[in-house]
Design an enzyme around this catalytic site. Sequence first.
Site, PDB file in Angstrom:
ATOM      1  N   ARG A 282       0.838  -1.203   0.000  1.00 30.94           N
ATOM      2  CA  ARG A 282       0.000   0.000   0.000  1.00 30.94           C
ATOM      3  C   ARG A 282       0.875   1.256   0.000  1.00 30.94           C
ATOM      4  NH1 ARG A 282      -4.909  -1.924   4.038  1.00 30.94           N
ATOM      5  NH2 ARG A 282      -5.302  -3.843   2.870  1.00 30.94           N
ATOM      6  N   ARG A 297       2.337   0.549  10.207  1.00 28.58           N
ATOM      7  CA  ARG A 297       1.893   1.008   8.889  1.00 28.58           C
ATOM      8  C   ARG A 297       3.063   0.956   7.904  1.00 28.58           C
ATOM      9  NH1 ARG A 297      -2.789   3.760   7.888  1.00 28.58           N
ATOM     10  NH2 ARG A 297      -3.073   4.056  10.111  1.00 28.58           N
ATOM     11  N   GLU A 369      -6.349  -1.653  15.410  1.00 30.51           N
ATOM     12  CA  GLU A 369      -6.956  -2.569  14.442  1.00 30.51           C
ATOM     13  C   GLU A 369      -5.954  -3.626  13.980  1.00 30.51           C
ATOM     14  OE1 GLU A 369      -8.658  -0.633  11.036  1.00 30.51           O
ATOM     15  OE2 GLU A 369      -8.574  -2.464   9.844  1.00 30.51           O
ATOM     16  N   SER A 372     -10.163  -6.547   9.944  1.00 31.51           N
ATOM     17  CA  SER A 372     -11.439  -5.932   9.611  1.00 31.51           C
ATOM     18  C   SER A 372     -12.239  -6.978   8.851  1.00 31.51           C
ATOM     19  CB  SER A 372     -11.216  -4.695   8.736  1.00 31.51           C
ATOM     20  OG  SER A 372     -12.419  -3.967   8.610  1.00 31.51           O
ATOM     21  N   ARG A 416       1.164  -6.762  12.440  1.00 33.23           N
ATOM     22  CA  ARG A 416       0.552  -6.207  13.645  1.00 33.23           C
ATOM     23  C   ARG A 416       0.407  -7.267  14.728  1.00 33.23           C
ATOM     24  NH1 ARG A 416      -3.865  -1.607  11.555  1.00 33.23           N
ATOM     25  NH2 ARG A 416      -2.310  -0.434  10.363  1.00 33.23           N
TER      26      ARG A 416
END
Length: 451
Positions: A282, A297, A369, A372, A416
């Site tokens: 990303r 991130r 998070e 999801s 994560r």
Amino acid sequence: MPSAMLDQRFVTENLDDVRAGLARRGYDDEATLSRLTEAAATRREVIVEVEALRQTRNEVSKAMGQIADKKSDEFAQTRTEMKEVGEQIKALEARQDAAEAALREILESLPNLPHESSPDGLDETGNVEILIHGKKPDLGFEPKDHVALGTALDIIDFERGAKISGSRFAVLKGAGARLERALMAFMLDLHSTEHGYTEIWPPVLVKDTALRGTGQLPKFEEDLFKIASAEGWQQHQDDKDGGHDLYLAPTAEVQVTNLHSDEILDGKDLPVAYTAYSACFRAEAGSYGKDTKGLIRQHQFDKVELVRFCRPEDGEAQLDLLRGHAEQVLQRLGLHYRVVQLCAGDMGFSAHKAFDLEVWLPAQDTFREISSCSWFGDFQARRAKIRYRPVAPGGGKKPKPRLVHTLNGSALAIGRTLVAILEQYQQADGSIVVPEALRSYMGGLERIAAT
RNA sequence: GGAGAGGUGGCAGAGUGGCCGAAUGCGCCGCCUUGCUAAGGCGGUGAGCCCGUAAGGGUUCCGUGGGUUCAAAUCCCACCCUCUCCGCCA
């Protein structure tokens, strides 16, 4: 993250419901909605007209084929007339194309409608905590963050990651690398052997058409890495369907959901469930200031994804099932986490109903998070053209194909998860206890300590 | 990188300008017959869109896009994709 689209007929025939649903997400662009109804009306009018002309042409042309004397004046005259009809058809087709392009552009810009059970709210403050699992680890000392821990143990190297690839890239080393791999294997094993998912190992480079199917394109192109290819690879980009771009996949959802694009599945095979590992990429455009430190991130990260295809009537229950599978990973690892249901305004563009799993990070003193899980309704299936043929009820004719419902969820984001393990399992001396579930994947290692 | 072949309905595979949305076979669905580890007979069986309460009618689609023609799966152009052989390579 994905976009896809709403059903054109549904939207134009139930405009008030659509308006109300969109409003719950904070959408109130009346001008666009009225352009949409206008384009839809134009499209229908033109179609009625052009199809009538085509019918005429077909009938006349057929009759002309029967005429023996193709040199007669009458034949010539009819031919001239039909030529004229042909021109009219062409003109109308252009109008139809224009109307459909306008319609499509608007429809693609509209997010999915929230399910009735998705709570109101325009941002994350509207999310609802569903449950908290476990409790904060009682460390008995000031927790260090994973950057400090990982660096001290020499299992994460941010500086060298930056040296070879730039910011937001990291190198895992030794037990850190092993842990990443162990987590991948652990998650895939759990889902494939205990949760009934078929394992998929997908390509990482994907075509723009696949990204359209799940909806990352055209709306979110800035989040993606596009491959600058060799000379000649995409020299025909301008052709409507010629050539294609390749992108680095931002999530395995893209590859796996598109496995069945343009297909009609057999109703008796549903639900279909896949799990896949993929490296994910990303660009993180627009998040320059956020989480600049650490693994949270990154431009490249690892993730195990769950994807399900099911009948519309099963969608909501399938979401709970999928979420349970994702939670199971956290539970087996003994991690403290909570589940929040996303409110209408905080869900991804394509989602109908969604839950986030948030893991406890002691150093940040907060939940972050880590997964999801979303139910998309038929939103993605419409764009990706994923349908199924319902099983005939007690014999009789084959029912018409219907759009499937798609769901997916991370289970989990591996980086994560690694962060959470370092922080939740840290010891006073800076070492890390390896969760029992992972030890067999770590060669029996029980603790990661400085060497 | 070099050489060649091909893309048609769930699959296989015909079809080279109007009688082709498309033969035939397989598969699948229904009915019938039959009884021995099954077979046979008959019928049906693509998708999207538009009009219509419905019944039904119309229209589009033979890899994609464009062109020729009164009319295109069929002719022309471009592109995409797949497969085979050689070379190279993890």
